[in-house]
Design a protein around this motif. Structure first.
Motif, PDB file in Angstrom:
ATOM      1  N   ALA A  50       4.717   8.521  -5.131  1.00 29.55           N
ATOM      2  CA  ALA A  50       4.783   9.057  -6.463  1.00 29.55           C
ATOM      3  C   ALA A  50       5.724   8.232  -7.439  1.00 29.55           C
ATOM      4  O   ALA A  50       6.463   7.465  -6.923  1.00 29.55           O
ATOM      5  CB  ALA A  50       5.624  10.493  -6.315  1.00 29.55           C
ATOM      6  N   LYS A  51       5.496   8.174  -8.528  1.00 25.97           N
ATOM      7  CA  LYS A  51       5.949   7.410  -9.680  1.00 25.97           C
ATOM      8  C   LYS A  51       7.587   7.607  -9.507  1.00 25.97           C
ATOM      9  O   LYS A  51       8.319   6.835  -9.608  1.00 25.97           O
ATOM     10  CB  LYS A  51       5.519   7.837 -10.895  1.00 25.97           C
ATOM     11  N   HIS A  52       8.107   8.970  -9.471  1.00 24.63           N
ATOM     12  CA  HIS A  52       9.528   9.247  -9.508  1.00 24.63           C
ATOM     13  C   HIS A  52      10.238   8.436  -8.404  1.00 24.63           C
ATOM     14  O   HIS A  52      11.447   8.016  -8.396  1.00 24.63           O
ATOM     15  CB  HIS A  52       9.994  10.481  -9.776  1.00 24.63           C
ATOM     16  N   GLU A  53       9.441   8.604  -7.263  1.00 29.66           N
ATOM     17  CA  GLU A  53       9.951   7.688  -6.095  1.00 29.66           C
ATOM     18  C   GLU A  53      10.175   6.427  -6.342  1.00 29.66           C
ATOM     19  O   GLU A  53      11.222   5.613  -5.646  1.00 29.66           O
ATOM     20  CB  GLU A  53       9.382   8.233  -4.729  1.00 29.66           C
ATOM     21  N   ARG A  54       9.047   5.857  -6.647  1.00 25.45           N
ATOM     22  CA  ARG A  54       9.007   4.297  -6.839  1.00 25.45           C
ATOM     23  C   ARG A  54      10.177   3.971  -8.139  1.00 25.45           C
ATOM     24  O   ARG A  54      10.748   2.909  -7.778  1.00 25.45           O
ATOM     25  CB  ARG A  54       7.735   3.834  -7.673  1.00 25.45           C
ATOM     26  N   THR A  55      10.505   4.661  -9.122  1.00 24.00           N
ATOM     27  CA  THR A  55      11.367   4.343 -10.225  1.00 24.00           C
ATOM     28  C   THR A  55      12.793   4.542  -9.257  1.00 24.00           C
ATOM     29  O   THR A  55      13.664   3.889  -9.864  1.00 24.00           O
ATOM     30  CB  THR A  55      11.367   5.582 -11.040  1.00 24.00           C
ATOM     31  N   LEU A  84       0.842  -1.127   0.054  1.00 21.26           N
ATOM     32  CA  LEU A  84       0.130   0.010  -0.019  1.00 21.26           C
ATOM     33  C   LEU A  84       1.099   1.397   0.124  1.00 21.26           C
ATOM     34  O   LEU A  84       0.626   2.170  -0.673  1.00 21.26           O
ATOM     35  CB  LEU A  84      -1.002   0.031   1.291  1.00 21.26           C
ATOM     36  N   LEU A  85       1.923   1.268   0.831  1.00 23.25           N
ATOM     37  CA  LEU A  85       2.683   2.291   0.957  1.00 23.25           C
ATOM     38  C   LEU A  85       3.663   2.815  -0.597  1.00 23.25           C
ATOM     39  O   LEU A  85       3.631   3.723  -0.773  1.00 23.25           O
ATOM     40  CB  LEU A  85       3.926   2.242   2.044  1.00 23.25           C
TER      41      LEU A  85
END
Length: 154
Positions: free
Chosen positions: A65-70, A59-60
């Motif tokens: 944000a997408k840039h953080e996941r990338t 969930l977290l």
């Protein structure tokens, strides 16, 4: 189970510990055949804990944000690549020692420790960011080093 006895993945497990021990675990013991499955409260709690941690982390990650996941995916990839590289270097040194390689025989065993322990030794490849393009693509430049050519020829 009543609605108020369900775990909330938005809240940490520690804050829900009383509900788990007083409501969920006794309900699981009623459902399970204790004679067929010898299981303790600690095992059930650990199973609930693992499931909750996985769901909460998922969930977290989805809420990032997408840039953080990338950025996190790249970091994990680099760490994985680094550990694989260290393992390959260690295996190669061991293999060359077993073959009594003349270059390896000139070095002391203590000189191999920094190579195995630290990841500061690199191949003749250098990664650089493409200066012309606007993208974040990486270019790999392979240098033809004189001593390397000599070692390969021998």
């Amino acid at each position: 189970m009543p609605l108020n006895s369900q775990l909330n993945i938005n809240i940490t497990l520690e804050l829900q510990k009383d509900m788990i021990t007083k409501t969920i675990i006794p309900a699981l013991f009623k459902i399970l055949d204790i004679k067929a499955y010898l299981i303790s409260e600690n095992v059930l709690y650990e199973m609930i804990h693992q499931c909750h941690c996985y769901q909460r982390e998922d969930l977290l990650n989805k809420n990032k944000a997408k840039h953080e996941r990338t950025k996190e995916i790249r970091r994990k990839h680099v760490n994985s690549h680094r550990s694989k590289k260290r393992s390959r270097q260690e295996n190669m040194i061991t293999h060359l020692q077993l073959l009594d390689n003349p270059v390896i025989l000139k070095l002391k065993k203590s000189e191999f420790n920094p190579i195995v322990i630290k990841n500061v030794y690199h191949s003749s490849e250098e990664s650089e960011v493409d200066p012309d393009g606007d993208s974040n693509e990486t270019c790999i430049i392979i240098q033809d080093i004189e001593w390397r050519r000599d070692c390969i020829n021998k």
